[in-house]
Write a protein that holds these residues in place. Structure first.
Motif, mmCIF file in Angstrom:
data_model
loop_
_atom_site.group_PDB
_atom_site.id
_atom_site.type_symbol
_atom_site.label_atom_id
_atom_site.label_comp_id
_atom_site.label_asym_id
_atom_site.label_seq_id
_atom_site.Cartn_x
_atom_site.Cartn_y
_atom_site.Cartn_z
ATOM 1 N N ASP A 44 20.270 25.656 1.490
ATOM 2 C CA ASP A 44 21.288 25.134 0.576
ATOM 3 C C ASP A 44 22.514 26.038 0.577
ATOM 4 O O ASP A 44 23.662 25.562 0.574
ATOM 5 C CB ASP A 44 20.728 25.054 -0.848
ATOM 6 C CG ASP A 44 19.738 23.917 -1.042
ATOM 7 O OD1 ASP A 44 19.727 23.001 -0.204
ATOM 8 O OD2 ASP A 44 18.976 23.950 -2.020
ATOM 9 N N SER A 66 26.468 25.247 1.737
ATOM 10 C CA SER A 66 27.633 25.444 0.871
ATOM 11 C C SER A 66 28.612 26.444 1.480
ATOM 12 O O SER A 66 29.830 26.242 1.425
ATOM 13 C CB SER A 66 27.204 25.894 -0.528
ATOM 14 O OG SER A 66 26.627 27.171 -0.524
ATOM 15 N N TYR A 106 23.853 16.923 -0.192
ATOM 16 C CA TYR A 106 22.511 17.498 -0.276
ATOM 17 C C TYR A 106 21.514 16.343 -0.339
ATOM 18 O O TYR A 106 21.416 15.649 -1.354
ATOM 19 C CB TYR A 106 22.370 18.373 -1.519
ATOM 20 C CG TYR A 106 23.049 19.714 -1.416
ATOM 21 C CD1 TYR A 106 22.559 20.699 -0.559
ATOM 22 C CD2 TYR A 106 24.165 20.017 -2.186
ATOM 23 C CE1 TYR A 106 23.177 21.939 -0.464
ATOM 24 C CE2 TYR A 106 24.788 21.257 -2.101
ATOM 25 C CZ TYR A 106 24.285 22.206 -1.233
ATOM 26 O OH TYR A 106 24.898 23.437 -1.143
ATOM 27 N N LYS A 119 20.511 25.003 -6.653
ATOM 28 C CA LYS A 119 21.289 23.972 -5.963
ATOM 29 C C LYS A 119 22.629 23.749 -6.665
ATOM 30 O O LYS A 119 23.688 23.731 -6.033
ATOM 31 C CB LYS A 119 20.511 22.653 -5.921
ATOM 32 C CG LYS A 119 19.359 22.606 -4.922
ATOM 33 C CD LYS A 119 18.705 21.239 -4.929
ATOM 34 C CE LYS A 119 17.485 21.176 -4.018
ATOM 35 N NZ LYS A 119 17.835 21.338 -2.610
ATOM 36 N N LEU A 120 22.582 23.587 -7.986
ATOM 37 C CA LEU A 120 23.813 23.315 -8.724
ATOM 38 C C LEU A 120 24.706 24.550 -8.812
ATOM 39 O O LEU A 120 25.941 24.435 -8.808
ATOM 40 C CB LEU A 120 23.480 22.776 -10.111
ATOM 41 C CG LEU A 120 22.973 21.321 -10.106
ATOM 42 C CD1 LEU A 120 22.461 20.911 -11.474
ATOM 43 C CD2 LEU A 120 24.061 20.370 -9.650
ATOM 44 N N ASN A 161 25.028 26.696 -6.415
ATOM 45 C CA ASN A 161 25.713 26.658 -5.122
ATOM 46 C C ASN A 161 26.834 25.635 -5.132
ATOM 47 O O ASN A 161 27.915 25.865 -4.576
ATOM 48 C CB ASN A 161 24.721 26.299 -4.005
ATOM 49 C CG ASN A 161 23.950 27.497 -3.493
ATOM 50 O OD1 ASN A 161 24.449 28.616 -3.503
ATOM 51 N ND2 ASN A 161 22.731 27.280 -3.041
ATOM 52 N N CYS A 162 26.577 24.490 -5.764
ATOM 53 C CA CYS A 162 27.588 23.428 -5.812
ATOM 54 C C CYS A 162 28.875 23.896 -6.489
ATOM 55 O O CYS A 162 29.979 23.745 -5.943
ATOM 56 C CB CYS A 162 27.035 22.214 -6.548
ATOM 57 S SG CYS A 162 25.776 21.274 -5.644
ATOM 58 N N ILE A 183 31.088 17.078 -3.547
ATOM 59 C CA ILE A 183 29.670 17.389 -3.366
ATOM 60 C C ILE A 183 28.847 16.243 -3.941
ATOM 61 O O ILE A 183 29.072 15.804 -5.076
ATOM 62 C CB ILE A 183 29.271 18.709 -4.036
ATOM 63 C CG1 ILE A 183 30.089 19.874 -3.462
ATOM 64 C CG2 ILE A 183 27.778 18.976 -3.840
ATOM 65 C CD1 ILE A 183 29.742 21.234 -4.040
ATOM 66 N N MET A 221 24.716 14.619 -4.255
ATOM 67 C CA MET A 221 23.297 14.941 -4.185
ATOM 68 C C MET A 221 22.481 13.670 -4.380
ATOM 69 O O MET A 221 22.739 12.892 -5.314
ATOM 70 C CB MET A 221 22.914 15.959 -5.266
ATOM 71 C CG MET A 221 23.680 17.263 -5.183
ATOM 72 S SD MET A 221 23.245 18.417 -6.514
ATOM 73 C CE MET A 221 21.614 18.913 -5.979
ATOM 74 N N ILE A 260 29.083 15.821 -7.920
ATOM 75 C CA ILE A 260 29.352 17.070 -8.615
ATOM 76 C C ILE A 260 30.842 17.382 -8.506
ATOM 77 O O ILE A 260 31.401 17.409 -7.404
ATOM 78 C CB ILE A 260 28.543 18.249 -8.026
ATOM 79 C CG1 ILE A 260 27.073 17.863 -7.800
ATOM 80 C CG2 ILE A 260 28.664 19.482 -8.904
ATOM 81 C CD1 ILE A 260 26.297 17.587 -9.047
#
Length: 258
Positions: free
Chosen positions: A161, A165, A181, A223-224, A226-227, A238, A240, A256
Motif C-alpha cells: 500500500d 502511494s 486500492y 490504508k487511509l 497512506n491515502c 484516490i 478504494m 478519498i
C-alpha cells in the motif's frame, strides 16, 4: 498534464483465480498510462511453510528475517510478479515486472529498531520518477512487487500500500496521478458486518469522525493514513473498493479526498 493510474491489488485477489482473471482483464482495458503494484503475503506464508520457514507476525506485520526475505524475494519478485506479467502479455499489455531495485526505481531506509525489530523491512525514501517515466514513455506498463532496496545492495520487504502511494506521489511531479486500492470489499464500510454499507466519500473531517466512532480500525487505518498522506503530497484522486471500480459503469466504491 498527462494522467497516470496507480493500481494496487491485495493478496485475496491474487489468491482467487477468478478474481485475479477478472481484475487483469479490467486492468488491461483501463485507458491511459498505468502502473500495477502487488504484494503476495499469503502466498509467501504458504510457500514458507512448505520450505520449513516459519512466518512471524506482530500486529499483522511480518517480521522479515534473512530466511523470510529469501522467500519474499522468490515469491513476490518471481512467482507472483512473473505470472502477472505473463498474463498481462496475453491480454496485449506490454508489462514489465520490477522490484524497487530495478532501474533504482524505489529506494528505502531499513526500518529502525524500536519496540519491535521488523528485520529487513524498508520505509520508502525516494521514487526515481525519471526512470519509471522512461519505461512508461517507451510503451511499457510497470508491474511492481513489494520489494525495495537501500542503495547498498540490500533488498527490503516493503508494504505494498505504501509503495503504491509513494509511487503516485513521486510520479505526481510529471503526471496527474490517481490511486486505486483494489481489495475484496466494495469500499470502506460503515458497518463491517454489512457489505452494502459502503461510505462513498471520505474527507479529512469525516475521517476524524469515523476514527472517534471506532468505525475505522485494524488494517484500514494504515490504508487511509497512506491515502491522506498521498493527497497532501500531490496525488489528485484516490479510490478504494473491489476491482469493479475500474469499470466505467461502476460507481459503488469509496472516494478519498482532502
Amino acid at each position: 498534464m498527462k494522467k497516470l493510474s496507480v493500481i494496487k491489488i491485495g493478496g485475496n485477489i491474487i489468491e482467487d483465480e477468478n478474481a485475479l482473471s477478472q481484475f487483469l482483464k479490467l486492468f488491461a482495458d483501463l485507458e491511459g498510462s498505468k502502473i500495477l503494484v502487488h504484494g503476495g503475503g499469503k502466498r509467501a506464508t504458504h510457500i514458507a511453510a512448505k520450505l520449513g520457514v516459519s512466518s512471524k507476525m506482530v500486529n499483522g506485520r511480518r517480521i522479515t528475517d534473512t530466511d523470510s526475505l529469501d522467500v519474499i524475494t522468490m515469491v513476490y519478485g518471481g512467482l507472483v510478479n512473473k505470472n502477472i506479467v505473463a498474463r498481462l502479455q496475453a491480454l496485449q499489455v506490454d508489462a514489465i515486472g520490477l522490484s524497487g531495485a530495478d532501474a533504482n526505481s524505489i529506494s528505502s531506509n531499513k526500518r529502525p529498531v524500536a519496540e519491535v525489530d521488523f528485520g529487513f523491512v524498508g520505509d520508502v525514501r525516494k521514487v526515481n520518477h525519471d526512470a519509471v517515466d522512461i519505461l512508461i514513455r517507451s510503451g511499457f506498463t510497470p508491474v511492481f512487487c513489494a520489494i525495495t532496496h537501500d542503495g547498498k545492495g540490500q533488498l527490503l520487504n516493503t508494504n505494498a500500500d505504501t509503495i503504491a502511494s509513494q509511487i503516485a506521489v513521486g510520479m505526481s511531479e510529471i503526471y496527474e496521478t490517481s490511486i486505486y486500492y483494489c481489495f475484496e470489499l466494495d469500499g470502506v464500510l460503515r458497518d463491517i458486518n454489512n457489505p452494502n454499507s459502503v461510505i462513498k466519500h471520505i474527507d479529512k473531517m469525516l475521517y476524524a469522525q469515523l476514527l472517534d466512532q471506532g468505525i475505522i480500525t485494524d488494517g484500514m487505518l494504515p490504508k487511509l493514513e497512506n491515502c491522506f498522506d498521498a493527497l497532501d503530497k500531490g496525488v489528485k484522486h484516490i479510490n478504494m473498493g473491489n476491482t469493479a471500480m475500474l469499470s466505467k459503469e461502476n460507481n459503488n466504491f469509496t472516494r478519498i479526498t482532502l
